[in-house]
Design a protein around this motif. Sequence first.
Motif, PDB file in Angstrom:
ATOM      1  N   THR A   4      30.886  28.824  38.124  1.00 18.59           N
ATOM      2  CA  THR A   4      29.598  28.725  37.430  1.00 18.59           C
ATOM      3  C   THR A   4      28.683  29.878  37.816  1.00 18.59           C
ATOM      4  O   THR A   4      27.972  30.450  36.971  1.00 18.59           O
ATOM      5  N   ALA A   5      28.718  30.247  39.106  1.00 14.03           N
ATOM      6  CA  ALA A   5      27.903  31.376  39.566  1.00 14.03           C
ATOM      7  C   ALA A   5      28.353  32.679  38.914  1.00 14.03           C
ATOM      8  O   ALA A   5      27.527  33.535  38.560  1.00 14.03           O
ATOM      9  N   MET A   6      29.666  32.848  38.748  1.00 17.72           N
ATOM     10  CA  MET A   6      30.183  34.034  38.062  1.00 17.72           C
ATOM     11  C   MET A   6      29.710  34.078  36.615  1.00 17.72           C
ATOM     12  O   MET A   6      29.357  35.147  36.090  1.00 17.72           O
ATOM     13  N   VAL A   7      29.697  32.916  35.962  1.00 23.62           N
ATOM     14  CA  VAL A   7      29.225  32.849  34.575  1.00 23.62           C
ATOM     15  C   VAL A   7      27.754  33.248  34.501  1.00 23.62           C
ATOM     16  O   VAL A   7      27.334  34.010  33.627  1.00 23.62           O
ATOM     17  N   ASP A   8      26.966  32.705  35.433  1.00 23.42           N
ATOM     18  CA  ASP A   8      25.533  33.012  35.440  1.00 23.42           C
ATOM     19  C   ASP A   8      25.273  34.495  35.714  1.00 23.42           C
ATOM     20  O   ASP A   8      24.348  35.090  35.150  1.00 23.42           O
ATOM     21  N   ALA A   9      26.102  35.099  36.583  1.00 25.12           N
ATOM     22  CA  ALA A   9      25.922  36.520  36.908  1.00 25.12           C
ATOM     23  C   ALA A   9      26.221  37.410  35.717  1.00 25.12           C
ATOM     24  O   ALA A   9      25.605  38.463  35.521  1.00 25.12           O
ATOM     25  N   GLY A  10      27.211  37.017  34.917  1.00 23.40           N
ATOM     26  CA  GLY A  10      27.513  37.757  33.698  1.00 23.40           C
ATOM     27  C   GLY A  10      28.389  38.979  33.871  1.00 23.40           C
ATOM     28  O   GLY A  10      28.658  39.693  32.900  1.00 23.40           O
ATOM     29  N   ASP A  11      28.855  39.255  35.094  1.00 18.28           N
ATOM     30  CA  ASP A  11      29.729  40.413  35.314  1.00 18.28           C
ATOM     31  C   ASP A  11      31.158  40.088  34.886  1.00 18.28           C
ATOM     32  O   ASP A  11      31.586  38.929  34.949  1.00 18.28           O
ATOM     33  N   PRO A  12      31.939  41.087  34.446  1.00 22.09           N
ATOM     34  CA  PRO A  12      33.327  40.838  34.022  1.00 22.09           C
ATOM     35  C   PRO A  12      34.149  40.191  35.145  1.00 22.09           C
ATOM     36  O   PRO A  12      34.037  40.562  36.316  1.00 22.09           O
ATOM     37  N   VAL A  13      34.982  39.228  34.768  1.00 22.56           N
ATOM     38  CA  VAL A  13      35.810  38.489  35.730  1.00 22.56           C
ATOM     39  C   VAL A  13      37.247  38.484  35.224  1.00 22.56           C
ATOM     40  O   VAL A  13      37.492  38.330  34.020  1.00 22.56           O
ATOM     41  N   SER A  14      38.198  38.660  36.138  1.00 23.25           N
ATOM     42  CA  SER A  14      39.607  38.609  35.745  1.00 23.25           C
ATOM     43  C   SER A  14      40.424  38.022  36.882  1.00 23.25           C
ATOM     44  O   SER A  14      39.978  37.957  38.027  1.00 23.25           O
ATOM     45  N   ILE A  15      41.631  37.577  36.545  1.00 19.65           N
ATOM     46  CA  ILE A  15      42.560  37.078  37.549  1.00 19.65           C
ATOM     47  C   ILE A  15      43.927  37.698  37.269  1.00 19.65           C
ATOM     48  O   ILE A  15      44.460  37.579  36.162  1.00 19.65           O
ATOM     49  N   PHE A  16      44.462  38.414  38.241  1.00 20.75           N
ATOM     50  CA  PHE A  16      45.725  39.123  38.072  1.00 20.75           C
ATOM     51  C   PHE A  16      45.699  40.033  36.848  1.00 20.75           C
ATOM     52  O   PHE A  16      46.699  40.190  36.135  1.00 20.75           O
ATOM     53  N   GLY A  17      44.521  40.603  36.593  1.00 23.61           N
ATOM     54  CA  GLY A  17      44.382  41.512  35.469  1.00 23.61           C
ATOM     55  C   GLY A  17      44.104  40.841  34.137  1.00 23.61           C
ATOM     56  O   GLY A  17      43.858  41.512  33.142  1.00 23.61           O
ATOM     57  N   LEU A  18      44.135  39.490  34.107  1.00 23.88           N
ATOM     58  CA  LEU A  18      43.873  38.749  32.866  1.00 23.88           C
ATOM     59  C   LEU A  18      42.382  38.453  32.769  1.00 23.88           C
ATOM     60  O   LEU A  18      41.801  37.863  33.689  1.00 23.88           O
ATOM     61  N   PRO A  19      41.730  38.837  31.682  1.00 20.43           N
ATOM     62  CA  PRO A  19      40.280  38.630  31.560  1.00 20.43           C
ATOM     63  C   PRO A  19      39.930  37.153  31.386  1.00 20.43           C
ATOM     64  O   PRO A  19      40.589  36.420  30.650  1.00 20.43           O
ATOM     65  N   ILE A  20      38.905  36.723  32.081  1.00 19.74           N
ATOM     66  CA  ILE A  20      38.414  35.352  31.971  1.00 19.74           C
ATOM     67  C   ILE A  20      37.116  35.359  31.174  1.00 19.74           C
ATOM     68  O   ILE A  20      36.185  36.113  31.495  1.00 19.74           O
ATOM     69  N   THR A  21      37.075  34.526  30.136  1.00 21.41           N
ATOM     70  CA  THR A  21      35.855  34.420  29.341  1.00 21.41           C
ATOM     71  C   THR A  21      34.811  33.643  30.130  1.00 21.41           C
ATOM     72  O   THR A  21      35.093  32.562  30.651  1.00 21.41           O
ATOM     73  N   LEU A  22      33.619  34.193  30.223  1.00 19.83           N
ATOM     74  CA  LEU A  22      32.545  33.543  30.971  1.00 19.83           C
ATOM     75  C   LEU A  22      31.916  32.468  30.092  1.00 19.83           C
ATOM     76  O   LEU A  22      31.033  32.744  29.268  1.00 19.83           O
ATOM     77  N   ALA A  23      32.397  31.258  30.247  1.00 20.65           N
ATOM     78  CA  ALA A  23      31.925  30.140  29.435  1.00 20.65           C
ATOM     79  C   ALA A  23      31.563  28.968  30.336  1.00 20.65           C
ATOM     80  O   ALA A  23      32.119  28.803  31.427  1.00 20.65           O
ATOM     81  N   THR A  24      30.621  28.166  29.885  1.00 17.34           N
ATOM     82  CA  THR A  24      30.213  26.972  30.618  1.00 17.34           C
ATOM     83  C   THR A  24      30.935  25.754  30.039  1.00 17.34           C
ATOM     84  O   THR A  24      30.859  25.505  28.835  1.00 17.34           O
TER      85      THR A  24
END
Length: 618
Positions: A187-207
């Motif tokens: 949730t904190a990552m979503v609020d920050a709004g910076d790009p997030v990925s896991i093993f190179g796979l992009p994660i959509t910042l959604a609540t």
Amino acid sequence: MNYSESVKEILQEVGTKDNVQSVTHCMTRLRFVLKNEKLVDDAKVKKIPGVMGVMKKGGQYQVIMGNDVANYYKALTKLGNFSSDASVGEKEKKNLFDAFVDVISGCMSPLIPALIGGGMIKVILILLPLLGWLNESAQSYQILAFFGDAPFYFMPVMLAYTAAQKFGVTPMLAVTIGGIMLHPNFTAMVDAGDPVSIFGLPITLATYSSSVIPILLMVWLMKYIEGAFDKVIPTVLKSFLKPLLVILISGILALVVVGPLGTYAGQLLSTIILWIQGKAGFLALGIMGALMPLIVMTGMHWAFAPIFLIASVQNPDVLILPAMLAANIAQGAACLAVSLKAKDKNLKTVSLAAGISALLAGVTEPALYGVTLKYKKPLYAAMIAGGICGVYMGFTGLESYAFAVPSLVSLPQFIGGEGNGNIINAVIVAIASIIITFVLTLVFGIDEEPDATERVSVPDSIESGSHDPKRVFAPVKGQVIPLEEVNDSAFSAKMMGEGIAILPEDNQIVAPFSGTVAAIFPTKHAIGLVSDSGIELLIHVGIDTVELDGKYFESFVEAGDRVEKGQLLLTADFAKIKAAGYDIITPIVVTNSKDYIEVVAKEEMKNTTENEPIIYAV
């Protein structure tokens, strides 16, 4: 009774064995799953000797035979090698919308008490500050606020558990995935709004708080993920390797693929609606007003968050909050109409509470998942009213000058602009939404079985004891309910005889008189008794509880046993049965009612204990 001839006729009328996918039986009925129910003429089936009635429910064609159903079933099995899997073909018998609604309703039903409780807390938190009894800055208010928010915020976690039961997934693994989607670090990552990925796979910042569809899709997928790992992981490694891989794979899929689907769908919807609004504002509001219940259910309304969260006098919202006003009020009005029209007392109570929550607090989840979506027709009524009111709002240019969940109490959010025109239009929308939805819901109905007979009073002769009536005592403590109000036509229409029903408050079912056990079904959900005076009685614990296959039941007697009044017959964990989505109302029927001049219930009783008579036979 010629069982063979009767079942031959039944088989012929249901479309011959070629039309039968499976058949089983419970305490009183043959339960067919047919390939095509349209081939059956109900009137002809009802005329077959031994048939008391028919019913279509849960994808099954049920032929009501009474206590002798086992003999009919035995004769039927001699005519063909029928599958006894009652679930076979059930999905094929439903269209996609019905199947979707059944999954949503089945998974959401156990959550309804929590959602109603949270919704009512939100109502209280709106009213108390208005009355001057609680300040919004007080700690008590802030703590109660997250009391009310908790059932909604953690809905994906609760849904993970109920969906796991429905899809056959390990419950705690499913709950873990729900926790991943709501984890405070994510949730904190979503609020920050910076790009997030896991093993190179992009994660959509959604609540995902308060969302429904993402977790249901994910748990459904986990059914296949678990099944795949069960096949390939050696038994000696399964205890630790399976949960590791299931959580890892499912968690990644939830954040990278499944969860974002709702976000992308919401963005697409947002683009389409905003385009329509630019061309024809009244049409956009009409569409939003009608579809808002489904949009909220999927969580796609958050795609419009940048619009409605910043609503102010300088930047009024002319789309989402006005549409939610019509839709929220409509949900509440539909529930009030259901509460008025329904015969089932549980449904009346749930509908009333859900209606109040939607009307006063704008909290529509209890209404949507507990009533309107479940019965469909009230949802259609609410959507039609929302669409009509939406068109009116589009023409009048209704604006919301503050962000608040629209409801009757929050109507002041529409005060603003020149003069009083805007708030007057908001009041008109609220009133119109209530009236249109209420009337349409009453007209459409809720598909409850109609009352078969008028309730009879206990005659003076029985009360005085002048005819020495035979008595049946309550087998369980609870609330007494007329048999006509049971949500199953086999009982409400008294096809098997006169009687009464009890909404249990105790887990023990005891003998209502001294006599013998005539039959007890293998699933333990129903028992037949014969009293020393000749009364033949059926105690059917819950509605459709045969589907539990004995789970949550324990019997203490067998067919042929001698029992004394008050002796323990069986126990039922009603809390778990209810949590599994089953109605726990327990019909008690005198199946040989025709042998008596009159069989009546002691009507004036509202509650009973095991020591009180509930049925008299003369």
